[in-house]
Design an enzyme around this catalytic site. Structure first.
Site, mmCIF file in Angstrom:
data_model
loop_
_atom_site.group_PDB
_atom_site.id
_atom_site.type_symbol
_atom_site.label_atom_id
_atom_site.label_comp_id
_atom_site.label_asym_id
_atom_site.label_seq_id
_atom_site.Cartn_x
_atom_site.Cartn_y
_atom_site.Cartn_z
ATOM 1 N N LYS A 60 0.849 -1.206 0.000
ATOM 2 C CA LYS A 60 0.000 0.000 0.000
ATOM 3 C C LYS A 60 0.877 1.244 0.000
ATOM 4 O O LYS A 60 0.621 2.211 -0.724
ATOM 5 C CB LYS A 60 -0.938 -0.022 1.218
ATOM 6 C CG LYS A 60 -2.063 -1.025 1.077
ATOM 7 C CD LYS A 60 -2.804 -1.321 2.374
ATOM 8 C CE LYS A 60 -3.804 -2.460 2.138
ATOM 9 N NZ LYS A 60 -4.457 -2.952 3.343
ATOM 10 N N GLN A 91 -5.056 -1.937 9.414
ATOM 11 C CA GLN A 91 -4.846 -3.245 8.777
ATOM 12 C C GLN A 91 -5.436 -4.350 9.655
ATOM 13 O O GLN A 91 -5.199 -4.394 10.869
ATOM 14 C CB GLN A 91 -3.343 -3.474 8.548
ATOM 15 C CG GLN A 91 -3.023 -4.707 7.736
ATOM 16 C CD GLN A 91 -3.568 -4.657 6.304
ATOM 17 O OE1 GLN A 91 -3.618 -3.607 5.686
ATOM 18 N NE2 GLN A 91 -3.991 -5.787 5.790
ATOM 19 N N ASP A 127 -11.609 2.160 3.933
ATOM 20 C CA ASP A 127 -11.893 0.727 3.859
ATOM 21 C C ASP A 127 -13.401 0.465 3.821
ATOM 22 O O ASP A 127 -13.830 -0.620 3.453
ATOM 23 C CB ASP A 127 -11.332 0.022 5.107
ATOM 24 C CG ASP A 127 -10.097 -0.806 4.814
ATOM 25 O OD1 ASP A 127 -9.941 -1.236 3.660
ATOM 26 O OD2 ASP A 127 -9.309 -1.011 5.752
HETATM 27 N N1 GUN Z 1 -6.882 -7.401 5.668
HETATM 28 C C1 GUN Z 1 -7.184 -8.131 4.576
HETATM 29 N N2 GUN Z 1 -7.819 -7.375 3.661
HETATM 30 C C2 GUN Z 1 -7.938 -6.143 4.194
HETATM 31 C C3 GUN Z 1 -8.508 -4.922 3.721
HETATM 32 O O1 GUN Z 1 -9.064 -4.804 2.615
HETATM 33 N N3 GUN Z 1 -8.407 -3.870 4.580
HETATM 34 C C4 GUN Z 1 -7.839 -3.972 5.797
HETATM 35 N N4 GUN Z 1 -7.815 -2.888 6.560
HETATM 36 N N5 GUN Z 1 -7.311 -5.080 6.265
HETATM 37 C C5 GUN Z 1 -7.361 -6.162 5.460
#
Ligand code: GUN
Length: 286
Positions: free
Chosen positions: A53, A97, A120
Site C-alpha cells: 500500500k 490493517q 476501507d
Molecule cells: N486485511 C485483509 N484485507 C484487508 C482490507 O481490505 N483492509 C484492511 N484494513 N485489512 C485487510
C-alpha cells in the site's frame, strides 16, 4: 471450453494511471491526498500488504503515513492514535490493517474512525450507507470485484450469484453489491450444508474462504464466471487462490487468476477511495 482470464493486474495498472493524473489535478488545486495506515503487530501477510500500500501511494504521488505499532499495543493507545488522525486535517484516509491482535476489540477500534476518512468502508456508518444503497466508501476488495466484472461486460442481472465467505472485508459487502446489480445472491459459509449443490447452480461464483485450491471443476456449472478472492501461501511459498485454477479454467467461461486477479484491484480501489476522501473533505465536485 477454456475460460477467458479476467486480468485484474492490467486493469489495476490502467486505473492507477488515471488516478495518477487525478492526483496531479488535485495537487494543482492545492489538495494533497494523504492516507494513514496503521499496522499493529507482526503478522507477515499484513506487513506485506502494508508495504505494498505504501509503495502504491508513492507511485501515485499520494502521501502515506504508516504507523507500525507493537503487538502488545493497548486499545486506549490505538484509539488515541485514531482520534489524532481523525482530527488531523492533513490526513484524508485512515486504514487499520486487519486482523488486529486478539486482545483488541476490532469493532470498537473500527467504529472510532471518522466515516468521512473510512477508506476501507468498514465503519458501521459506511456499511449502513452501503446497505441502504447510498454508499460513502465501498470496501476495496468487493468494489474491485465489481469493477472487473464491469470491465469484461459481464451482466449480473437476474443471474445466480453465489458468494462463499461472510466476512465484513469481502463476503457481506460483495453480496450487497451483487444484489444492487439485480443478481440473485446466495451466501455460503463454513456451516453451509451440501455446498456443492449450491455452487453448481452459480452463474457467478465468488470465493473468499482462505482455503487453498478448495473449488474444483466438479463444484461449478459449465460456463460459470469464477472470481477467486483467496490469497494462500503454500508450503513451498507459492501464492495460490481458493480455486483450483488449472482444473476450473477448463470448465468456466471467465476466471480470475491468483496472483494477478482481484488482489491488484483491491489496492487500486484503496487509492481511488483515498482520492475520493480527499475530494470529500475539500468539497471538490465528486
Ligand atoms: N486485511 C485483509 N484485507 C484487508 C482490507 O481490505 N483492509 C484492511 N484494513 N485489512 C485487510
Amino acid at each position: 471450453m477454456k475460460a477467458e482470464i479476467l486480468d485484474g493486474k492490467n486493469l489495476a495498472l490502467k486505473i492507477k494511471e488515471e488516478l495518477k493524473r487525478e492526483v496531479q489535478d488535485l495537487k494543482n488545486q492545492g489538495i494533497n491526498p494523504c492516507l494513514a495506515v496503521v499496522l499493529v503487530g507482526e503478522n507477515k501477510s499484513s506487513q506485506k500488504y502494508v508495504s505494498f500500500k505504501e509503495k502504491t501511494c508513492k507511485e501515485l504521488d499520494i502521501k502515506s503515513l504508516v504507523f507500525r505499532l507493537p503487538e502488545n499495543t493497548e486499545e486506549t493507545s490505538l484509539i488515541k492514535l485514531i482520534d489524532e488522525l481523525n482530527e488531523n486535517s492533513q490526513v484524508n484516509g485512515i486504514l487499520i490493517q486487519l486482523p488486529l491482535p486478539k486482545h483488541l476489540n476490532q469493532n470498537k477500534v473500527l467504529e472510532r474512525i471518522s466515516p468521512f476518512k473510512d477508506v476501507d468502508g468498514f465503519t458501521p456508518f459506511c456499511l449502513g450507507r452501503l446497505l441502504i444503497d447510498s454508499p460513502l466508501f465501498i470496501p476495496c476488495t468487493p468494489k474491485g470485484v465489481i469493477r472487473i466484472l464491469d470491465e469484461y461486460k459481464i451482466n449480473l442481472e437476474g443471474k445466480q450469484a453465489v458468494v462463499i465467505g461472510r466476512s465484513i472485508i469481502v463476503g457481506k459487502p460483495l453480496s450487497l453489491l451483487l444484489l444492487k446489480r439485480n443478481a440473485t445472491v446466495t451466501m455460503c459459509h463454513s456451516k453451509t450444508m451440501n455446498l456443492q449443490d449450491i455452487t453448481k447452480k452459480a452463474d457467478i461464483l465468488c470465493v473468499a474462504i482462505g482455503r487453498e485450491k478448495f473449488i474444483t471443476s466438479n463444484m461449478i456449472k459449465k460456463g460459470a464466471v469464477v472470481i477467486d478472492i483467496g490469497i494462500n501461501v503454500t508450503a513451498s511459498g507459492k501464492v495460490v487462490g481458493d480455486v483450483n485454477f488449472d482444473d476450473v479454467k477448463e470448465k468456466a467461461s471467465y476466471i480470475t487468476p491468483v496472483p494477478g486477479g482481484v488482489g491488484p484491484m483491491t489496492i487500486a480501489m484503496l487509492m481511488e477511495n483515498t482520492i475520493h476522501a480527499a475530494k470529500l473533505q475539500q468539497r471538490v465536485a465528486i
